[in-house]
Scaffold this active site. Structure first.
Site, PDB file in Angstrom:
ATOM      1  N   TYR A   1      10.213   5.994  -5.341  1.00  0.00           N
ATOM      2  CA  TYR A   1      11.347   5.379  -6.046  1.00  0.00           C
ATOM      3  C   TYR A   1      12.434   6.404  -6.381  1.00  0.00           C
ATOM      4  CZ  TYR A   1       8.408   1.220  -6.714  1.00  0.00           C
ATOM      5  OH  TYR A   1       7.613   0.112  -6.524  1.00  0.00           O
TER       6      TYR A   1
ATOM      7  N   LYS B   1      -3.564   6.668  -0.309  1.00  0.00           N
ATOM      8  CA  LYS B   1      -3.633   6.206   1.082  1.00  0.00           C
ATOM      9  C   LYS B   1      -3.770   7.469   1.926  1.00  0.00           C
ATOM     10  CE  LYS B   1      -3.307   2.791   4.095  1.00  0.00           C
ATOM     11  NZ  LYS B   1      -4.403   1.823   4.285  1.00  0.00           N
TER      12      LYS B   1
ATOM     13  N   ASP C   1      -5.302  -0.226  -0.243  1.00  0.00           N
ATOM     14  CA  ASP C   1      -5.543  -1.584   0.267  1.00  0.00           C
ATOM     15  C   ASP C   1      -6.893  -2.098  -0.229  1.00  0.00           C
ATOM     16  OD1 ASP C   1      -6.456   0.539   1.807  1.00  0.00           O
ATOM     17  OD2 ASP C   1      -6.214  -0.480   3.732  1.00  0.00           O
TER      18      ASP C   1
ATOM     19  N   ASP D   1       2.950   0.264  -9.464  1.00  0.00           N
ATOM     20  CA  ASP D   1       3.830  -0.866  -9.745  1.00  0.00           C
ATOM     21  C   ASP D   1       3.154  -2.158  -9.283  1.00  0.00           C
ATOM     22  OD1 ASP D   1       6.029  -2.400 -10.292  1.00  0.00           O
ATOM     23  OD2 ASP D   1       7.317  -1.549  -8.758  1.00  0.00           O
TER      24      ASP D   1
ATOM     25  N   ASP E   1       0.772  -4.995 -11.787  1.00  0.00           N
ATOM     26  CA  ASP E   1       1.166  -6.407 -11.916  1.00  0.00           C
ATOM     27  C   ASP E   1       0.024  -7.321 -11.482  1.00  0.00           C
ATOM     28  OD1 ASP E   1       3.639  -5.812 -12.893  1.00  0.00           O
ATOM     29  OD2 ASP E   1       4.715  -7.121 -11.497  1.00  0.00           O
TER      30      ASP E   1
END
Ligand code: NAD
Length: 362
Positions: free
Chosen positions: A141, A192, A224, A248, A252
């Protein structure tokens, strides 16, 4: 020594739910000897209306001096036409950046009394209590270079950069290990590393840190698989730590396991453990001013503040117990209402938690 708390109600239901948090702080001060002083300041749309900016200098100054910050919520349709640079949300992002709040702690707690509110089967989520530690000021980000460029053949090419330094990984790692020490002593680092070199470094640094925290059991999981495990068997996790973007998304997802946005608190910490504490929900313009918002996420944010910034873990546990007791009494705001329960408004819910806190003290 007395600690300073900056109180930023913000906009919409922020004002209503923070008023209940102030009642709670008054009770902790009067009946439990908590030594805190509070000062209120403007942020978001209400700050823009009064001063022309969503983050006035006076607010920033107050927050810099504070030991902890309690925020309600910012934003609302009234301010949506404004230029992006003075939108209410800029006030919040500005505060996070100015105070270098790099560690975002997002618990997903499902009180057994509310298990029916989840979209998953009750037995999979009842009693869920996990905490996601998300890196908040780095990663893709913020990484440079970034942008969208024109190519000679007329096509466009968009790009962002996922970048972390050892120091950035170490500091979020230490917050995560220390957080795990205060809970169930199990930490799962999510990356990852099979595809992205930067998260291979992430994994190496986390593994290196583990030696400093022999009481914490460290495991690693690909993102994943972590997403899959969160909806398959979420109770296997205690604390999870991950990058900005993975956090993020996963936080959620974890929040929705509990099915009740009005119940979830959060903390954003810097290196000095000064933190900003806030419910994860927004300013809820659709119900603002009606006295029906659920204040429990904000009251639980006060509990997090006591635990992580004020060194008052025992008082934090008392708040958790008081919230549980009020749910046992069958009191529910509209967002968590179900058959056979008694619907109450914001103030009645806040008063009930304060009463339960006093009752627990004997
Ligand atoms: P929201 O979280 O404000 O509301 C989503 C839904 O959940 C609404 O139906 C609302 O009534 C309900 N809800 C939220 N909190 C509740 C509570 N405590 N009790 C009962 N019901 C509750 O999200 P939104 O509608 O997407 O955003 C509204 C405004 O809030 C926007 O301006 C947005 O930018 C802002 N926002 C601010 C923050 C923040 O301050 N940290 C976070 C998210 C959104």
């Amino acid at each position: 020594m007395s600690k300073n708390i900056a109180i930023l109600p913000g906009d919409g239901i922020g004002v209503e739910i923070v008023a209940e948090a102030c009642k709670l702080l008054d009770c902790l001060r009067d009946d439990f000897g908590l030594q805190v002083e509070t000062d209120e300041a403007l942020i978001g749309g209400s700050a823009y209306d009064a001063t022309g900016t969503p983050l006035p200098d006076a607010t920033l100054e107050l927050c810099r001096e504070a030991d902890a910050i309690l925020l309600g919520a910012v934003g609302g349709p009234k301010w949506e036409p404004l230029d992006y640079s003075v939108r209410p949300e800029r006030g919040l992002l500005g505060l996070r950046a100015e105070l270098d709040l790099f560690a975002n702690l997002r618990p997903a707690i499902l009180y057994p009394q509310l298990a029916e509110a989840s979209s998953l089967k009750a037995d999979i989520v009842a009693g869920l209590d996990i905490l996601i530690v998300r890196e908040l000021t780095g990663g893709i980000y913020f990484g440079q270079p970034r942008g969208v460029e024109e190519l000679p053949d007329g096509q466009k090419r968009g790009y962002n950069t996922l970048v972390y330094s050892t120091a950035e990984i170490e500091r979020i790692g230490r917050v995560a290990f220390e957080t795990a020490q205060k809970r169930g002593k199990r930490l799962c680092s999510v990356d990852k590393a099979n595809v992205l070199e930067v998260t291979e470094l992430w994994r190496d640094v986390m593994t290196g840190l583990a030696g400093d925290y022999p009481d914490v059991e460290l495991s690693h999981m690909y993102v994943d698989n972590a997403a899959m495990q969160l909806v398959r068997a979420p109770k296997q996790f205690d604390v999870m730590v991950t990058t900005n973007m993975f956090g993020d998304i996963l936080s959620d997802c974890a929040a929705m396991l509990t099915g009740s946005i009005g119940m979830l608190p959060s903390a954003s910490l810097n290196a000095e453990n000064c933190g900003m504490y806030e419910p994860i929900h927004g300013s809820a313009p659709d119900i603002a001013g009606q006295g029906v918002a659920n204040p429990l996420a904000t009251l639980l944010s006060v509990a997090m503040m006591l635990r992580y910034s004020l060194g008052e873990a025992e008082l934090a546990a008392r708040i958790d117990r008081a919230v549980s007791a009020v749910l046992d009494q069958g009191l529910r705001t509209g967002d968590i209402m179900s058959d056979g329960m008694r619907q109450v408004g914001t103030a009645e819910m806040g008063d009930a938690v304060v009463a339960a806190l006093r009752a627990d003290a004997g």
